[in-house]
Write a protein that holds these residues in place. Sequence first.
Motif, mmCIF file in Angstrom:
data_model
loop_
_atom_site.group_PDB
_atom_site.id
_atom_site.type_symbol
_atom_site.label_atom_id
_atom_site.label_comp_id
_atom_site.label_asym_id
_atom_site.label_seq_id
_atom_site.Cartn_x
_atom_site.Cartn_y
_atom_site.Cartn_z
ATOM 1 N N ARG A 398 0.827 -1.222 0.000
ATOM 2 C CA ARG A 398 0.000 0.000 0.000
ATOM 3 C C ARG A 398 0.860 1.270 0.000
ATOM 4 O O ARG A 398 0.344 2.361 0.201
ATOM 5 C CB ARG A 398 -0.892 0.002 1.258
ATOM 6 C CG ARG A 398 -1.872 -1.184 1.376
ATOM 7 C CD ARG A 398 -3.136 -0.953 0.579
ATOM 8 N NE ARG A 398 -3.653 0.374 0.739
ATOM 9 C CZ ARG A 398 -4.458 0.761 1.727
ATOM 10 N NH1 ARG A 398 -4.860 -0.129 2.591
ATOM 11 N NH2 ARG A 398 -4.850 2.003 1.812
ATOM 12 N N SER A 435 -7.375 2.390 6.432
ATOM 13 C CA SER A 435 -6.876 3.650 5.888
ATOM 14 C C SER A 435 -7.082 3.638 4.384
ATOM 15 O O SER A 435 -6.371 2.935 3.655
ATOM 16 C CB SER A 435 -5.376 3.820 6.194
ATOM 17 O OG SER A 435 -5.183 3.927 7.569
ATOM 18 N N ASN A 437 -6.486 6.015 2.239
ATOM 19 C CA ASN A 437 -5.356 6.642 1.543
ATOM 20 C C ASN A 437 -4.073 5.903 1.904
ATOM 21 O O ASN A 437 -4.118 4.838 2.512
ATOM 22 C CB ASN A 437 -5.244 8.102 1.958
ATOM 23 C CG ASN A 437 -6.552 8.828 1.723
ATOM 24 O OD1 ASN A 437 -7.230 8.581 0.716
ATOM 25 N ND2 ASN A 437 -6.934 9.679 2.666
ATOM 26 N N ILE A 438 -2.942 6.494 1.544
ATOM 27 C CA ILE A 438 -1.670 5.843 1.863
ATOM 28 C C ILE A 438 -1.512 5.800 3.378
ATOM 29 O O ILE A 438 -1.543 6.848 4.041
ATOM 30 C CB ILE A 438 -0.498 6.618 1.224
ATOM 31 C CG1 ILE A 438 -0.598 6.461 -0.314
ATOM 32 C CG2 ILE A 438 0.858 6.124 1.730
ATOM 33 C CD1 ILE A 438 0.375 7.316 -1.074
ATOM 34 N N ASN A 459 -3.817 7.329 10.111
ATOM 35 C CA ASN A 459 -4.530 8.435 9.461
ATOM 36 C C ASN A 459 -5.735 7.903 8.697
ATOM 37 O O ASN A 459 -6.066 8.360 7.620
ATOM 38 C CB ASN A 459 -3.584 9.210 8.535
ATOM 39 C CG ASN A 459 -3.028 8.312 7.431
ATOM 40 O OD1 ASN A 459 -3.035 7.077 7.567
ATOM 41 N ND2 ASN A 459 -2.568 8.900 6.341
#
Length: 527
Positions: A398, A435, A437-438, A459
């Motif tokens: 990822r 998550s 996103n990254i 995050n």
Amino acid sequence: MNKLFFRLLVVLMSLSLIGIILVQVYWFNTSFKNNDEQFKFHVKSVIGNVAEKLQKQEEYTYYEKFNRYKDSTGKIPKKNDLLEFYYVHKNHKNNTTVVYTNSISSQDFNMSSSFFDKKSDGVIFKSYNSKRVTEVYDNNRFDNSKVHSNLSPNLKIEKSGDLSALDNVAYEINYKEIASVMPLQERVSKEMIQKLLKKELEEYGVNTKFEFGVFSSSLATKIKSSGFVFNANNTYSIPIFSDNEGNNKYQLLVSFPNKKKFLLTDLIGITLLSIIFTLIIIIAYSSALNQLIRQRHISEIKSDFINNMTHEFKTPIATINLALDAIKNPKIIGNEEMVLKYIQMIKDENKRMHAQVENVLRISKLEKKELDISKETVNIQEVIEDAIEHVNLILEDRQGSISKHFKADRTNVLLNEVHFINVIVNILENAIKYSPNIPKIDIFTENIKEYLIIKIKDNGIGMSKMAQKRVFEKFYREHTGDLHDVKGHGLGLAYVKKIIEDHNGQIYVESEKGKGSTFIIKIPLIN
Ligand code: ADP
């Protein structure tokens, strides 16, 4: 159980519980009111008695003085006949006539002005006497005689004495006239009222603090106890020292500052008992209800879980089936490379299923306390490093990163390495899984008192307040909205919590929807 029936039962039970509580409140209220009424009744009797006694006492002091004066003057009082009363009755049966005479005379006593008060003039006091004579005559003699006074009766009874009732009335009128012009302080003292009230209240069982004050035309006089404060709720009043016209210049006010407390102490025992019983009912009822709801919830979750599992087993089973079919194909069976490829495929799918089963087994073993968790002293930062190694592959996939902020000086903890690596891996996997996103993960360690604190911050999508409370429950999964492909059974964090608690630690989560989550682990250090 039928859903509707269940709801009806809950509503009925709740209503009757509320009913019980209302009845108790009603009972308490009426008992309190009754006690208040009784208190009022007692106090009214008490102050009535006190007012009467005050008047009697004042009267008595004057009377004493007057009698002493009467006895000591030696003056022969002027006598006046006031009234002569005759009654003649002729009785034919026994042939007699009865003559009854009552003559009332009065004696005047002239009192000097110094007797009562310097301000008043001399006063005349009257004392009444009565002489009662009963004479019985023979009818024949009585009728024949012209002059009755010459006739001597057959029987004569004479009685004489003070007419104390009349005396008293005459006396009372006089003394009231005089007393009403005297200053209050000379008529009554604070101590006297205090003593009288105390005695009477004790007799009526009103054993609570009281204050009193004598008021004259709504103004306080000097005769009052130091703590007297007027309060309509706990003050009772009665007129005292009424004059001859029935007017009252003074009011005696008695207040009970602790009245409420006094009335409540009567009810406190039984009220406490009823509160305790009601609480027991409420607790029993709510825990039964809670249990019922939990059971329903668990059974729902279980069927969900079974559906999920079946679904997840279906894909590998189908894949294995297809691979086996492919190998059976004469074109493939001769091609060793292809066969090996399919065998690898079968092995992979098998591994996935095994991991799945393993996961479920692990948590159920943990439940039954069958897992043998032996512990040894380990440097926790090394354990975290190991766990990071485990997730490195999926993290790289990822393009995510993990930053370490190891601030703890003391890092030795008694733990089971294998389980603890699983714990950290579970949390890290979730951080990556949730998550969109990254993934950017931060791991902090620090020492607070005798504890080591590990914080794992991501995050990701974060979670609602409700989810934060429940993520550590078995089978709990929050609806992840746009993250459809995220797979799981809601067992990971339940396992994590069990292991942490087995290590005498604690775990909780801080999170905000859309802003990521931080899992915080607190575990005791070894000295
Ligand atoms: P699973 O991941 O198999 O569903 P877990 O017990 O690991 O089960 O997690 C329970 C639930 O907690 C997840 O379904 C998810 O909704 C929520 N969750 C766990 N970790 C995170 C995270 N890092 N960010 C957001 N939600 C999370």
